[in-house]
Write a protein that holds these residues in place. Structure first.
Motif, PDB file in Angstrom:
ATOM      1  N   ILE A  37       0.840  -1.192   0.000  1.00 26.06           N
ATOM      2  CA  ILE A  37       0.000   0.000   0.000  1.00 26.06           C
ATOM      3  C   ILE A  37       0.878   1.244   0.000  1.00 26.06           C
ATOM      4  N   GLU A  38       0.291   2.363  -0.338  1.00 27.68           N
ATOM      5  CA  GLU A  38       1.000   3.634  -0.358  1.00 27.68           C
ATOM      6  C   GLU A  38       0.500   4.487   0.800  1.00 27.68           C
ATOM      7  N   ILE A  39       1.420   4.856   1.683  1.00 30.73           N
ATOM      8  CA  ILE A  39       1.082   5.733   2.806  1.00 30.73           C
ATOM      9  C   ILE A  39       1.213   7.168   2.324  1.00 30.73           C
ATOM     10  N   CYS A  40       0.111   7.840   2.189  1.00 27.02           N
ATOM     11  CA  CYS A  40       0.099   9.179   1.599  1.00 27.02           C
ATOM     12  C   CYS A  40      -1.056   9.964   2.199  1.00 27.02           C
ATOM     13  N   ARG A  41      -1.198  11.196   1.773  1.00 22.61           N
ATOM     14  CA  ARG A  41      -2.277  12.045   2.266  1.00 22.61           C
ATOM     15  C   ARG A  41      -3.574  11.742   1.518  1.00 22.61           C
ATOM     16  N   GLY A  42      -4.661  11.893   2.218  1.00 21.62           N
ATOM     17  CA  GLY A  42      -5.987  11.678   1.661  1.00 21.62           C
ATOM     18  C   GLY A  42      -7.026  12.250   2.592  1.00 21.62           C
ATOM     19  N   TYR A  43      -8.286  11.868   2.367  1.00 24.38           N
ATOM     20  CA  TYR A  43      -9.353  12.351   3.241  1.00 24.38           C
ATOM     21  C   TYR A  43      -9.178  11.737   4.629  1.00 24.38           C
ATOM     22  N   SER A  44      -9.009  12.577   5.627  1.00 23.96           N
ATOM     23  CA  SER A  44      -8.712  12.125   6.983  1.00 23.96           C
ATOM     24  C   SER A  44      -9.986  12.066   7.805  1.00 23.96           C
ATOM     25  N   ARG A  45     -10.330  10.862   8.290  1.00 20.87           N
ATOM     26  CA  ARG A  45     -11.511  10.725   9.149  1.00 20.87           C
ATOM     27  C   ARG A  45     -11.279  11.315  10.532  1.00 20.87           C
ATOM     28  N   ASP A  46     -10.031  11.363  10.983  1.00 21.66           N
ATOM     29  CA  ASP A  46      -9.738  11.917  12.298  1.00 21.66           C
ATOM     30  C   ASP A  46      -9.275  13.365  12.228  1.00 21.66           C
ATOM     31  N   HIS A  47      -9.543  14.023  11.103  1.00 19.91           N
ATOM     32  CA  HIS A  47      -9.311  15.462  10.934  1.00 19.91           C
ATOM     33  C   HIS A  47      -7.835  15.827  11.147  1.00 19.91           C
ATOM     34  N   ARG A  48      -6.958  15.042  10.548  1.00 19.52           N
ATOM     35  CA  ARG A  48      -5.521  15.356  10.547  1.00 19.52           C
ATOM     36  C   ARG A  48      -5.023  15.355   9.106  1.00 19.52           C
ATOM     37  N   PRO A  49      -5.460  16.318   8.291  1.00 15.98           N
ATOM     38  CA  PRO A  49      -5.084  16.291   6.875  1.00 15.98           C
ATOM     39  C   PRO A  49      -3.604  16.541   6.629  1.00 15.98           C
ATOM     40  N   GLU A  50      -2.891  17.051   7.623  1.00 15.95           N
ATOM     41  CA  GLU A  50      -1.472  17.325   7.420  1.00 15.95           C
ATOM     42  C   GLU A  50      -0.617  16.062   7.519  1.00 15.95           C
ATOM     43  N   ALA A  52     -23.384  -8.739  11.440  1.00 13.95           N
ATOM     44  CA  ALA A  52     -24.393  -8.070  12.264  1.00 13.95           C
ATOM     45  C   ALA A  52     -24.595  -8.798  13.586  1.00 13.95           C
ATOM     46  N   ASP A  53     -24.250 -10.064  13.633  1.00 10.72           N
ATOM     47  CA  ASP A  53     -24.366 -10.875  14.844  1.00 10.72           C
ATOM     48  C   ASP A  53     -23.151 -10.634  15.728  1.00 10.72           C
ATOM     49  N   GLY A  54     -23.258  -9.705  16.677  1.00  9.95           N
ATOM     50  CA  GLY A  54     -22.180  -9.452  17.625  1.00  9.95           C
ATOM     51  C   GLY A  54     -21.098  -8.527  17.140  1.00  9.95           C
ATOM     52  N   GLY A  55     -21.167  -8.055  15.891  1.00 11.69           N
ATOM     53  CA  GLY A  55     -20.128  -7.166  15.386  1.00 11.69           C
ATOM     54  C   GLY A  55     -18.766  -7.832  15.278  1.00 11.69           C
ATOM     55  N   VAL A  56     -18.720  -9.100  14.910  1.00  9.54           N
ATOM     56  CA  VAL A  56     -17.457  -9.843  14.818  1.00  9.54           C
ATOM     57  C   VAL A  56     -16.809  -9.566  13.468  1.00  9.54           C
ATOM     58  N   PRO A  57     -15.562  -9.105  13.426  1.00 10.95           N
ATOM     59  CA  PRO A  57     -14.885  -8.890  12.144  1.00 10.95           C
ATOM     60  C   PRO A  57     -14.691 -10.203  11.396  1.00 10.95           C
ATOM     61  N   VAL A  58     -15.064 -10.221  10.134  1.00 15.74           N
ATOM     62  CA  VAL A  58     -14.942 -11.431   9.324  1.00 15.74           C
ATOM     63  C   VAL A  58     -14.053 -11.220   8.097  1.00 15.74           C
ATOM     64  N   TRP A  59     -13.703  -9.988   7.766  1.00 16.10           N
ATOM     65  CA  TRP A  59     -12.864  -9.746   6.575  1.00 16.10           C
ATOM     66  C   TRP A  59     -12.309  -8.343   6.681  1.00 16.10           C
ATOM     67  N   PHE A  60     -11.043  -8.191   6.301  1.00 19.69           N
ATOM     68  CA  PHE A  60     -10.463  -6.857   6.309  1.00 19.69           C
ATOM     69  C   PHE A  60      -9.431  -6.751   5.199  1.00 19.69           C
ATOM     70  N   LYS A  61      -9.164  -5.510   4.811  1.00 19.99           N
ATOM     71  CA  LYS A  61      -8.177  -5.241   3.780  1.00 19.99           C
ATOM     72  C   LYS A  61      -7.652  -3.832   3.989  1.00 19.99           C
ATOM     73  N   VAL A  62      -6.337  -3.699   4.011  1.00 13.64           N
ATOM     74  CA  VAL A  62      -5.737  -2.376   4.142  1.00 13.64           C
ATOM     75  C   VAL A  62      -5.614  -1.748   2.760  1.00 13.64           C
ATOM     76  N   GLY A  63      -5.644  -0.430   2.709  1.00  8.58           N
ATOM     77  CA  GLY A  63      -5.576   0.280   1.445  1.00  8.58           C
ATOM     78  C   GLY A  63      -4.715   1.517   1.557  1.00  8.58           C
ATOM     79  N   SER A  64      -4.375   2.078   0.426  1.00  6.64           N
ATOM     80  CA  SER A  64      -3.566   3.293   0.380  1.00  6.64           C
ATOM     81  C   SER A  64      -4.345   4.467   0.970  1.00  6.64           C
ATOM     82  N   GLY A  65      -3.594   5.480   1.397  1.00  2.00           N
ATOM     83  CA  GLY A  65      -4.211   6.604   2.099  1.00  2.00           C
ATOM     84  C   GLY A  65      -5.098   7.477   1.248  1.00  2.00           C
TER      85      GLY A  65
END
Length: 445
Positions: A153-166, A178-191
Motif C-alpha cells: 500500500i501507499e502511505i500518503c495524504r488523503g481524506y482524513s476521518r480523524d481530521h488530521r489532513p497534514e 451483524a451478529d455481535g459485530g465480529v470482524p470477518v474480513w479486512f483489507k488495508v488500502g492506500s491513504g
C-alpha cells in the motif's frame, strides 16, 4: 520463589486457543524444523502484546514477556529470548507473502464456525489511521513485473476521518457480521483511496472468498451507478444519497401520498416504494427519525448558505447604478438566484456618485455631483423552506436489491436502521465480547 504476572493475558490466550489460531497459522505457514517457536506461536505472542495495555515495539518485544509465564501462555520450552525482533520480522514477512487479507479470512471463517456466528448480514465501512514520518513511495524491483511484485500500500495524504489532513495515512476496510459485530474480513488500502471507488470491488472480493451469501450493508458512499452495476446480483443494502433527484422527490413528498408500513422502533415511521436506478430494481424504504426531529443540526447548513447570500446581497447594495433600469435588472437577477429566501424592505435610494478621477469637464459644473442609485434590502428565509429543510434532515432512504419480502422482511430493516444510528463497523476488539470472556473464565477456573 519466582513470581510471574499473568494479569488478563490468560483470558486472551484462552480465547486464541479456543479459536485454534496457532494450529491454523502453522498449517498455513508451515514452520521450519529448526525453529524454536512456530509462526502460530509468534502470532499469538503478537496478539498478547497488542492487547497487553502497554504494547512494546519490535526491539522491546522480548522485554514485554519478561516476568510473565511465557510457557503457560505460549507453550513448553518457550522463553522471552525466543521472541526476538528477527523471528517476529520473518513471520511478518511470511504473512505478507501469504496475504494478510486471506490469512484473516481463514481465521474468521474458523472462528465463525466454532462460535456459531451468523454471517447472513454483514456491514462494510472504512477508517483512516494517521502516521508520522515521510514514508517515501516504495519502488518496484527492477525487472519485476507488476503481477510478480508484492502489492504494497501507499502511505500518503488523503481524506482524513480523524481530521488530521497534514499527516499521511493508510485505510482499513473492515467487514463485520451483524451478529455481535465480529470482524470477518479486512483489507488495508492506500491513504488516498475513496470509499466510492473501492466498496464495490471489496464486496465482490468478499463474496468470492467467503463463499457464503450475505447481505452487505454499506453507507451512501457505495450507492452510485457504477458500483450498483459492478456488484451485479450480490445482495446489498445501502443508504441513498439525497443528491439524487428521485431521492429528493421522495423525501419531500407528503406522508399521505405514500403507503406507510408498521414499525416497532419507538418514534420511527417507514414508507416503502419500488424504484429503478442504474438499471437495477430496488426497494426504497423512507425512514423518518425521531432523534433527528428533535435535533437543531438542520439549521447549520442553512446558516452557512445564508452567510454566502448575505455577502452577495451586500455586494449588490454597495453597487451604484447609473440609472433605474440597470438597478432593476440587477435586483431581478439576484432574486432569480434565490431559493427559499425572499427580499423584504426593498428600497431604491438616490446617492451622490463618486466623482470620476481627473479634471472635470467644462460642461459639468464642479459643484453638481453625478447622481446614482443604490438598493437597500433585507434577506429573509421563508417558513416553507425551513419546513422543507427540516423534513429533509429528519428523513433518509434505505435501498436494497432484495425484492422478496420473505427473504428480507421489513423487520430486518429495523436492524439496519439501528446499525446506521450507531456505526456500520465496530472495533476489532468486539471479538473479545462478554460471552467469550465468560467462556474463557469458566475454562480457566
Amino acid at each position: 520463589m519466582e513470581i510471574e504476572n499473568l494479569d488478563h493475558l490468560g483470558l486472551v490466550a484462552a480465547l486464541v486457543d479456543e479459536i485454534g489460531l496457532v494450529e491454523l497459522t502453522d498449517e498455513l505457514l508451515p514452520p521450519h524444523p529448526l525453529n524454536h517457536i512456530s509462526p502460530g506461536q509468534v502470532v499469538k505472542a503478537m496478539i498478547l502484546n497488542g492487547l497487553g495495555f502497554v504494547s512494546a515495539p519490535l526491539y522491546l518485544f522480548s522485554e514485554f514477556f519478561e516476568g510473565k509465564p511465557v510457557e503457560h501462555l505460549l507453550g513448553a520450552g518457550i522463553t522471552a529470548a525466543h521472541l526476538n525482533d528477527d523471528r517476529l520480522g520473518r513471520v511478518l514477512d511470511q504473512l505478507f507473502e501469504y496475504g494478510t487479507t486471506l490469512f484473516f479470512l481463514n481465521v474468521a471463517m474458523q472462528a465463525a464456525r466454532r462460535f456459531g456466528v451468523n454471517v447472513s448480514q454483514c456491514h462494510l465501512d472504512s477508517t483512516s489511521f494517521a502516521l508520522d514520518g515521510e514514508y517515501p513511495t516504495v519502488a518496484r524491483a527492477e525487472g519485476a513485473s507488476e503481477a510478480e511484485a508484492p502489492q504494497a500500500i501507499e502511505i500518503c495524504r488523503g481524506y482524513s476521518r480523524d481530521h488530521r489532513p497534514e499527516l499521511k495515512q493508510f485505510l482499513v476496510n473492515l467487514i463485520c457480521s451483524a451478529d455481535g459485530g465480529v470482524p470477518v474480513w479486512f483489507k488495508v488500502g492506500s491513504g488516498n483511496e475513496t470509499d466510492s471507488q473501492t466498496f464495490a470491488g471489496l464486496m465482490r472480493a468478499f463474496a468470492e472468498q467467503w463463499q457464503t451469501p450475505a447481505l452487505m450493508v454499506a453507507d451512501a458512499a457505495f450507492y452510485s451507478e457504477p458500483n450498483l452495476q459492478q456488484v451485479g446480483s450480490l445482495p446489498w443494502l445501502s443508504r441513498v444519497p439525497q443528491t439524487l433527484k428521485a431521492a429528493q422527490t421522495l423525501v419531500d413528498s407528503a406522508p399521505d401520498s405514500l403507503s406507510e408500513r408498521p414499525c416497532d422502533l419507538d418514534g420511527y415511521r417507514l414508507w416503502e416504494q419500488r424504484q429503478r436506478y442504474a438499471g437495477v430494481e430496488q426497494r426504497w424504504i423512507l425512514v423518518e427519525s425521531p432523534h433527528r426531529r428533535e435535533s437543531e443540526d438542520w439549521l447549520k447548513p442553512l446558516e452557512k448558505q445564508e452567510k454566502g447570500l448575505q455577502r452577495s446581497l451586500r455586494q449588490l447594495c454597495s453597487q451604484v447604478f447609473a440609472c433605474k433600469p440597470d438597478a432593476r435588472d440587477a435586483l431581478l437577477r439576484f432574486q432569480d438566484s434565490l431559493t427559499g429566501y425572499t427580499l423584504t424592505q426593498v428600497a431604491l435610494v438616490s446617492v451622490a456618485a463618486k466623482r470620476p478621477p481627473g479634471r472635470p469637464k467644462r460642461s459639468q459644473p464642479s459643484d453638481s455631483p453625478t447622481l446614482g442609485y443604490q438598493w437597500q434590502a433585507t434577506l429573509e428565509r421563508t417558513a416553507e423552506y425551513e419546513a422543507q429543510c427540516q423534513q429533509r434532515y429528519r428523513r433518509f432512504i434505505l435501498a436494497t436489491n432484495v425484492l422478496d419480502d420473505d427473504t428480507y422482511p421489513l423487520e430486518q430493516y429495523e436492524d439496519a436502521i439501528q446499525a446506521f444510528r450507531r456505526a456500520l463497523v465496530v472495533q476489532p476488539y468486539a471479538l473479545i465480547n462478554q460471552r467469550l470472556l465468560l467462556e474463557c473464565t469458566a475454562q480457566l477456573s
